[in-house]
Structure formats: C-alpha cells, structure tokens
Design an enzyme around this catalytic site. Structure first.
Site, mmCIF file in Angstrom:
data_model
loop_
_atom_site.group_PDB
_atom_site.id
_atom_site.type_symbol
_atom_site.label_atom_id
_atom_site.label_comp_id
_atom_site.label_asym_id
_atom_site.label_seq_id
_atom_site.Cartn_x
_atom_site.Cartn_y
_atom_site.Cartn_z
ATOM 1 N N LYS C 78 71.215 2.433 0.805
ATOM 2 C CA LYS C 78 71.781 3.383 1.759
ATOM 3 C C LYS C 78 73.010 4.036 1.125
ATOM 4 O O LYS C 78 73.805 3.352 0.459
ATOM 5 C CB LYS C 78 72.161 2.644 3.044
ATOM 6 C CG LYS C 78 72.530 3.538 4.217
ATOM 7 C CD LYS C 78 72.808 2.696 5.476
ATOM 8 C CE LYS C 78 73.124 3.547 6.695
ATOM 9 N NZ LYS C 78 73.348 2.742 7.910
ATOM 10 N N SER C 153 70.882 4.440 11.984
ATOM 11 C CA SER C 153 71.304 5.402 10.985
ATOM 12 C C SER C 153 70.694 5.201 9.603
ATOM 13 O O SER C 153 70.713 6.122 8.794
ATOM 14 C CB SER C 153 72.821 5.328 10.856
ATOM 15 O OG SER C 153 73.216 4.060 10.327
ATOM 16 N N SER C 177 71.387 -0.207 13.354
ATOM 17 C CA SER C 177 71.021 0.781 12.347
ATOM 18 C C SER C 177 70.062 0.292 11.265
ATOM 19 O O SER C 177 69.600 1.083 10.452
ATOM 20 C CB SER C 177 72.274 1.353 11.681
ATOM 21 O OG SER C 177 72.875 2.311 12.524
#
Ligand SMILES: [Mg+2]
Ligand SMILES: [Zn+2]
Lengths: 100, 488, 475
Positions: C78, C153, C177
């Site tokens: 990420k 996310s 997330s």
C-alpha cells in the site's frame, strides 16, 4: 439539517487547521459536519460519567531506548527533497507574528 | 561564570513596592538536558554543529516516523524533580498542536495532564521557599533565523530553519507565583541553575539557550486580588530576569493607576531598549488541542528506579552553603559563602581546613583570588593552608599574603614561606616596629595630637606613614596595637 | 481457491531451485503491464527494483544460501508505507514525488524474508475512505467487476491480489481498510492485534487504530506473511514485545470444541445476501464441530460514532506536518502562514479536509469533552463488552461489509453513507483485537461476500484456525 455547528465555528476550525474554505465550501462543510454530528448524537444519551477513557488498546508502559547515537540523515539529500533551502537550512516566507 | 550569579543578601531583604503595589511573579524555566541524543530519536543532542546535520526521520517529522523515549532524559528529568523536592509520579505524554515552521510535526510532544515531577520547592539562600508546581519533560523546537533587511521577526524577508535543536530534551520547571521582587526572581534562577549544574542535568547556559526563562508577572495591592498576568518571553540572562520583571511590573502599575486595564498578553523582553513589547494577545486564546500522544505509552517509574536516582544525587548547593557557613561561622546567605558554593569551591575550602589551614582566611582567599576558576583551583589545598598559617601566626600581613597567593596561582602551587622570602617579606620584630612608630609620631605631630585627642581617623595618617616606610611589610594590626598602647 | 500460484508454492519452488524468482517476477510484471491500465491497482510499479531483487534471491539460492521463507514471492505495498528511494504518496497531491529516505519496518522484514516488491498500490487519500475513490490519482477498479469499487482504503492492495498482480499485498486497517476491501474483492484480509506489526514507516492516519496486515488468496499465505511481519520492533513504542507465533501450525486443527460467538445486538444494515452467507458460515462451523454461542456486545452500536471522532482527531494532528516546509508540496504565499494554508488547501482532497475539520473540531477547546473525550469512554465500554463476550466464546463472527462491491459514485455524495461501510469492522480497531475477512460464497450479482472473525487480543492463531475451516467449507 442541524444547528450543532455554525459557519463561524467551522471557519475558526479551518483557521486552526490551516485550510482555506471558499464561502460555498464553508457552507457545505458546515452542513456536512452538522449532519455527521447529528448522527453522532446517538452517544448523547449514554451515561459515561464513571467510565475511564481508553486511549490506546494495548496496555504497555515504560518503553525506553538507550541514549546512544544513531546514524543521521544526509543533509544534502534531505534539503534536495525540500521545497526550498538556503545555506543548509529550510527556506520559508517571512513569519508574521510570533508563536515560538 | 558571570557576575550575575553572585547574589547579595542586602538587596533581597528589601521588599519591592511601587506606588503601593507588590508584584507577583512565577517563572517557567526551560532547560535542555545534557543527554547524548534527542528525546525521541538517536540524533546527537549537540550545540553548535552545522545546521541540519543532527537530523533523522523523527527530528524532521517525516511521514511514518515514530518517537521512542530516551531513558537518560527521563533519568535527568527525575534528578531535577528530586533535587527540587518534587514527587516523581506515573506520567503521560501529550501532543500540543500548533503550526510553526520550526516545529516539524506541527505538534510538540510535551507532558500536559500528568507530568513526571509535581509539588516541590526550592529554598533561596536567604531561606525563602519558592513552590515548584511541576517539572515536566518535552521536546525543543528548531531554530529560526530571520533573514533580510532587519534581521528581526517583523519585517524579515524570509526565514531559515535549522532543525538541529528540534527534539532536544527539555525539562520545563514551573514555579508557583511565590516571588515578590526582581531580586528573588534572580536568586531563584541563580539557585535553580546551581542545582541543575550540581546534579549534572544540564549545562544551563543562558547565553546558548540551554536555559531559558519566561516570567509570569502581575501586580496587586498587598493582600489584594491577583491582577491580570502577562508572560514575558526571551529573558536571556539572569540580570535581564530582574530588569524585565521590574519593568513589566511598573508598566502594569502605571496602566492601572492611569485607569487602564492590564490585558493578558505574551510579551517580549527587548534587551536593547530595556522594555517589554506585545508579542500577542491571549484574548484569542491559544487552542492547542492537547490529547494523549498515541505513539507513546505511559511512563511509570518504579520505586526502585526513583530511589536509585535519588541516592545518586550529590549534596545540593543549599546544604553545602549551610555546611560551609557553619564551618566559617557565618550566615548561609553571606556573599562569600554563596559565591564559593556557586563556584563549587566549597570542597576545596574544606580541604584547606583539613590540611590545617584557617577557615576564615581560606574563605577570604578563595572568594577573592579564585573567581575565574571552577571547583578545582590551581593551588594545592595544602599550600593555601600553609599560607593561612603564616598569616594567623603573624609572619605575613594580609597584603603580603595576597601577593604570595598570586604567585601560588601563577606557579600552580609552591611553598608560601619560600615565596614570602623571595619577596623579602620578613616579619619585622616588635622592637623594629616600635622604632618606626616613634619615627612616625615624630614626623607627624599634628596627627599624633589629634589621635591622642580621640580622633580615630587620625590613626590612618600614622599607619600610612609606617606602611610607606616599611614598604608594606609592617603588620597593620600590630602597628595599631602599638599606637593604642602609646596613647595610653 | 484461486487460479493463481500461492505465496507458499512460489517460495517452496524458489527455495528448492525448481522455480526462478526472476521468472515468477516477470510473469507478474507481465500481468500487471497487461491489465493494470484498466484496474489501476498501482500508483507506481517497481519493475526494475523487482527484477534486481529477484535476481539477488536466485543468486542466494544458487550459492546454497537461505533466501528466506518468502523467497521470490511478489508483494505489493500500500502506498502509505515508506520505501527508501521509491515514491510514497498516500495517493495525495501533497506527497506526490516524495522519496522517503528510509524503509518501513515491514519493508525491511519482508526484504529479509526474500520477498520481492512489485509496486506501491493505490488507496483512498491518506487511507480515508471505503472505496478508493478518494485517491488523488484516480480510483482503482474491482477486478471482479470493473464498474464497481474494490472497497477501501486499501483498494489497490486488495485489487492487486484479486487481479493476480501479486499473491501477497500489504494494506493498513484503521477502521476496516483491509477487511472491507478483502471482502469486496474476494480475498483474505487480516488486521492483526494492535501492536503486533510495527507501524514504523506506515504513514499515520489514526495512530491508536492503524495496523498493517496482509491480503492473500489463502489463509495459509496470510499466516506465512504474518509470521514474517509480526513481532516486536523497538522502533515503535506501541509494538508488543512478543515474538510472532508459528501461525501456520494451527491451520489444520479444525474447529471442534471451539465456541463461535454470534452477536445478537449487532447493528442492522447488512444486505440480505450478506446476512444469508454469514448464517451459512455459522452453520458450516457448527457442522465442523464448533458451538455457536449467542453473546451481546451493546457498545458495538456506538463504534461508528466513537471511531469517527477518534480517527479524525488523531488524523488532524498526524496530517498537520504536511505544511510545505520540509518536504512534499509547497504552494507559495506572502508569509509563512499563508504558504501553509495555500499548500494544505491545494494538497488535500475533500474527504481529507472534511476529516481534518471534524477532528480539529472534536479536539478544540470547549468541544473536547463532548466529543473526543466521550469517544474514548465509549472505547472503554467497547473493550469491556468484548472482554465479557470472550468469557463465553473463543471468537466472534460477523459480516465484514454490509454489502458486496458497490458501483462507482453510489456513495460519494453522502459521506455518512460511506462511513456506514465500516460498521462491522470498526470495533476491532477500537479494541485493538485481531480481526480478518475470509471469502465465503457469493452474494448479489455473483460478487463475493466476506465474513469477519474477531478474536481476543493476540488471538491470531485461533482466528486463523477458524478462517482455515471457513476456507475449507466455503460454498
Ligand atoms: Mg509554558
Ligand atoms: Zn514548554
């Protein structure tokens, strides 16, 4: 719509957070935040007087490091990544009014 | 060592008052701790390095960087607290949020609700007790250089930021508003500095900024309600502490007497014009949005740790003053006692006494001759002891002893008797002296008559004559004794 | 199970010499090159670095050395985890072009284990969102239906695994997330116990809530990755001083005798298809020998409110450092304060600004007690309620997300509707407990449904044990 927030309060908060809001944005932000606070009103009915706040989920104490020097970052590399520098320092526009 | 630290008791005794008002003063003193590294990262904590060389992700507030607490900083902070008679307690760290270009994360990690040290006190040399509200840990900010035309904050064209100091460990020592005169405030700072040096927590150099004083000043009618207070920043020397407070208190009194209100402000002390100036109003109250620092965990000093630190503390200046004063037969706030302890030369005085020296003479010589030295003057204690013995035995006058001591300092020691001989300082025998007295009486009949008539001052002319004739070798005390005898 | 090779298969092959890491990486880079134009899982593909690393792993094998338990396994990160010299943006304009001068601890650990990073994945700006539509660099598409969001996310990381770009990716989970996008993309996603995985080098959103964890196709790969990234880090003061257990060892144990908690007062709002799959998951565990226990967790309902006060409050402080002084974007101004305002106004997107305002408000003078202070008390109630529930059961089972993947734009006009995506995932962030999402059949429009397992603090092993059973019995 709710009266939990006024545009004045949102404007003050935006100033604290160093964010500019256009008049339209201010109105929209006031509506949205107000709406959220309405949703969050579910907690108003809870009696929390005798409840201790919980700040962090895992109870650790006394996490300490020894006073031993570690490698530092290279100044040139760091300043090269900065928006602007001069004489080995970070360059910023003039500071009006003090705080420090 | 600045003369600022030599505090006299005469001035402190006089209560400060102006137009019937008294001042109420509390001090917030920030001291940088003498650690190797920063409070939350391993960058060096070092003054005077090239700008932005002592930096790492934590210091720079880089995304993803995390703080880890420096054990030595905690220990030094505990030493400060214990030396100030504080309770060392479980504590937490909080974020104080505000934007400033030399504050890299836009928050300062500080202790807010639960500081490490609380509820202590500091005794001034004259015995006045000043309460200590708290002594908490926090990180320092970087340094801003205001560049461009004026070199000052206002009107600068731009500013330059050096983060070497950012993250350096600080302890903020907050006194209670217990001071009532500029002199007490100066004494407080001076005493605090002595304690910090004694425990080794900080080098406490005001000129380098490793000790910084902010003063909260208000005025009131004695016993009346507390007035609105102003906070004075940038007080950079112990001398300025007194000056700034004095100026500020008078400013407030003049305002009140003129029918105006004192506004709660942060004010700036200008060393140049000797005035305080508005920095900002506190009406638009600072909203620092404190909350517990989620990247750190509570600090809970175990009893054993606290006691180990306590037992490592040296004897503090106040106790050392009492000990020296007792030995010398004077008061703990006597200037010579305060000065010697301040310089850390009290142990030396005791060494002189241990070597058989006279404590009174030793105190005088150490105070007068060793001003530029630290705890270890260059003269072996035994040599000074021998010198005082020559004095008390009547072989050297005070003036001669001074000369001999100067030589001892120059040479780093030696035999005082031999040095006295080099200078021809031989004690005159009494008959020699008596002859000189007779000669003086003959040479100055007027003075002699006046002296006989009871005019004490006239003795000076006679003694002066004898000193001149003996090239300073005559013992003044003995001369005056003989003169008294002659007078009958 | 997926059509793609697992991390375990790759690592085994590379370690034995049967597979070349360079070939594995090349295959994955080819897949990325072919399809990421459409998916946009990556903000930055680390092709050169990946080839170099893979060659180094192969060289270690050739020299008879141990390349580590994740030898040659492609891993996507990420884009809120710092990688030295490799762009790290948080999908924000304010950090565009920033090259961190250091590696996050997870990056160091994965590197030491022989993993090969293939790129930095897209996210909602600063991890604020549940659809990855808040990225400053454009949304990520769900590989299972490109008209729909991948969740968020960590949408890029979930999509990267679902699309076969890497068998393993790392996400961060502040309020769901990892688990919610895992559910929406049909992969496994784990949020470990708060403090299990070092946060050093993870760009903070809500510091007391954030936790890094893996996305994988299989529970076994999740266990393998956790064994690599968990464990004490002296560089993170909140890191738990416990070694990583051998998670892989528990996967075959089954659930016989385990007690699975069903929360009877769970907030409503889950779609019927999701409810149905969750019921089937309970049934599957029961038939595998577990006991289903009804428990109450009254505070669960208030999690959303507590979370949306605590996380923005912490975020408002964490994101204050983006001031244009030392790194990242600067938009000039006549004085330093104006420069900071210009920079932040131009650099942050709408959702980030909204949360900064909300968080600043919740902490500000006069409102702290009513909002932030109260939220922390609810957090305490939540922890107490969960502790009471664990007296009766070993793990809790809930839906991961109230719905399957939803179409783009369907929740963007109403911030609160988006916040409701996190209803079931938020409590484990508030308590710090480990939780994970495992795919369990399909729901509406043949899109995957994930079920969530929540375990007591440091209870990853029993959680993974249950997840492995659900994986075996999934429809
Ligand atoms: Mg202060
Ligand atoms: Zn301070």
């Amino acid at each position: 719509m709710s009266d939990r927030l006024t545009p004045d309060v949102v404007a003050k908060v935006a100033r604290l957070a160093r964010l500019d809001l256009t008049p339209d944005e201010l109105d929209r932000a006031t509506d949205q935040l107000s709406d959220m606070l309405d949703h969050f009103a579910d907690i108003d009915k809870l009696d929390l007087r005798d409840v201790e706040p919980l700040n962090s989920p895992y109870p650790l104490v006394n996490v300490l490091r020894d006073d031993v020097e570690q490698p530092t970052l290279d100044r040139d590399e760091v300043l090269a990544a900065a928006p602007k520098s001069e004489d080995g320092r970070f360059w910023v526009p003039p500071i009006l009014g003090g705080d420090s | 060592m600045s003369t600022d630290t030599n505090v006299t008791s005469e001035t402190s005794a006089a209560p400060w008052a102006f137009e019937g008002y008294e001042m109420v003063v509390g001090l917030e003193v920030h001291v940088e701790l003498a650690t190797r590294t920063k409070l939350f990262s391993g960058s060096p904590n070092r003054f005077g390095d090239e700008p932005n060389t002592n930096i790492d992700p934590v210091t720079l507030g880089l995304p993803g960087a995390l703080p880890v607490l420096n054990r030595q900083a905690v220990e030094l902070a505990m030493k400060i607290g214990l030396a100030l008679n504080c309770t060392v307690q479980p504590c937490t760290f909080a974020r104080k949020n505000y934007f400033y270009p030399d504050m890299p994360k836009a928050y300062q990690i500080s202790q807010y609700e639960d500081p490490l040290n609380v509820d202590g006190w500091l005794d001034l040399p004259d015995g006045t007790r000043i309460g200590i509200e708290r002594a908490h840990m926090e990180e320092d900010a970087g340094k801003t250089v205001h560049a461009g035309a004026s070199g000052r904050v206002h009107g600068a064209e731009h500013s330059l930021i050096d983060l070497n100091r950012a993250g350096v460990p600080l302890v903020e020592i907050v006194s209670r508003p217990d001071m009532r005169s500029p002199e007490q405030a100066r004494q407080y700072v001076s005493e605090l500095r002595a304690i910090l040096l004694a425990v080794g927590a900080s080098d406490a150099k005001m000129e380098e900024g490793s000790m910084r004083v902010d003063a909260n000043v208000s005025v009131r009618r004695p016993g009346g309600e507390l007035g609105t207070r102003c906070e004075i920043k940038n007080v950079n020397s112990i001398r300025s502490v007194g000056r700034a407070i004095e100026y500020e208190a008078k400013r407030q009194i003049v305002l009140i007497e003129g029918g105006e209100a004192v506004r709660q402000q942060t004010r700036h002390w200008d060393e140049g014009d000797g005035k305080t100036h508005t920095l900002r109003d506190k009406e638009d109250a600072d909203d620092y949005r404190y909350f517990l620092e989620p990247d750190l965990v509570p600090l809970v000093p175990e009893r054993s740790w606290v006691e180990a630190v306590r037992s490592s503390l040296p004897v503090l200046p106040s106790a050392r003053r009492v000990a020296l004063a007792e030995a010398a037969g004077s008061a703990p706030d006597d200037e010579s006692i305060v000065t010697i302890v301040d310089r850390g030369q009290d142990a030396y005085v005791f060494a002189v006494v241990d070597a058989g020296g006279d404590v009174g003479r030793a105190v005088v010589h150490v105070q007068q001759a060793f001003a530029e030295f630290d705890a270890a003057p260059p003269v072996p204690a035994g040599d000074l002891a021998a010198l005082t013995t020559l004095e008390t035995g009547g072989q050297l006058t005070a003036t001669q002893a001074k000369t001999v001591l100067a030589v001892l300092v120059d040479r780093g020691g030696g035999d005082p008797a031999a040095i006295a001989a080099e200078h021809g300082f031989e004690a005159m025998d009494t008959s020699e002296l008596e002859a000189m007295v007779d000669e003086a009486i003959a040479a100055q009949p007027d003075a002699w008559e006046k002296f006989r008539a009871g005019e004490g001052k006239a003795m000076g002319a006679l003694v002066g004559h004898i000193m001149k004739a003996s090239k300073g070798q005559a013992d003044g005390k003995l001369v005056s004794q003989i003169l008294q005898q002659r007078k009958g | 199970m997926s059509e793609y090779p697992t991390a375990l298969q790759i690592a085994e092959g590379v370690r034995s010499g049967d597979l070349k890491a360079v070939d594995v990486v090349e295959q994955h880079l080819t897949t990325i090159a072919d399809t990421d134009g459409e998916i946009h899982a990556f903000n930055h593909v680390m092709a050169d670095e990946a080839r170099e690393r893979a060659a180094a792993v192969d060289a270690t094998v050739a020299a008879g050395g141990d390349p580590g338990p994740m030898a040659g396994v492609p891993v996507a990160l990420k884009d809120n985890m710092c990688t030295r010299g490799v762009p790290t943006t948080c999908s924000s304009k304010i950090l565009a072009g920033w090259l961190p001068p250091y590696d996050a601890t997870v990056v160091q650990r994965l590197t030491a284990a022989g993993a090969v990073f293939v790129g930095k994945t897209n996210l909602d700006e600063f991890a604020m969102g549940s659809s990855t539509e808040n990225s400053a660099f454009g949304p990520t598409r769900n590989p299972l239906d490109t008209e729909r969001v991948p969740g968020g996310s960590s949408g890029g990381s979930a999509a990267a695994v679902a699309a076969g770009f890497a068998p393993v990716s790392l996400g961060s989970d502040t309020g769901g997330s990892i688990r919610q996008p895992a559910a929406l993309c049909g992969v496994v996603g784990v949020k470990p116990t708060y403090g299990r995985v070092s946060r050093l080098g993870l760009i903070a959103f809500g510091s007391s809530l954030d936790q890094i964890g893996p996305f994988t196709h299989t529970v076994a790969d999740a266990a393998l990755t956790l064994e690599t990234i968990c464990g004490h880090d002296p560089g993170d003061s909140t890191s738990i001083p416990e070694p990583a257990p051998e998670f892989s060892a528990v996967l075959d144990r089954g659930v016989d005798g385990l007690r699975i908690g069903r929360i009877t007062d769970l907030p409503e709002g889950a779609d019927p298809d999701v409810v149905a799959r969750t019921d089937e998951a309970f049934a599957a565990l029961e038939s595998a020998g577990a006991t289903i226990v009804d428990v109450e967790v009254p505070a669960f309902t208030y999690g959303l409110t507590a979370y949306y006060l605590i996380a923005p409050a912490e975020a408002s402080s964490n994101l204050a450092r983006f001031d244009g002084v030392r790194y990242g974007l600067r938009v000039d101004g006549a004085d330093v304060e104006e420069m900071m305002r210009n920079t932040r106004t131009a650099g942050f997107g709408d959702e980030v600004k909204r949360r900064i305002l909300l968080g600043t408000y919740a902490l500000s003078a006069g409102y702290y007690d009513a909002y932030y202070g109260k939220a922390l008390k609810i957090r305490r109630l939540m922890a107490e309620d969960f502790a009471a529930a664990y007296q009766q059961c070993d793990v809790l089972l809930t839906p991961s997300s109230p719905s399957v993947a939803f179409p783009f734009g369907s929740k963007t006009d109403d911030p609160f509707a988006m916040y409701l995506c996190d209803t079931y995932t938020i409590p484990a962030n508030l308590t710090g407990d480990p939780a994970m999402s495992v795919p369990f059949g399909d729901g509406a429009d043949d899109l995957p449904v994930g079920v969530q397992i929540i375990a007591p603090s440091l209870g990853e092993s029993v959680m993974l044990q249950v997840a492995a059973e659900l994986e075996r019995s999934a429809p």
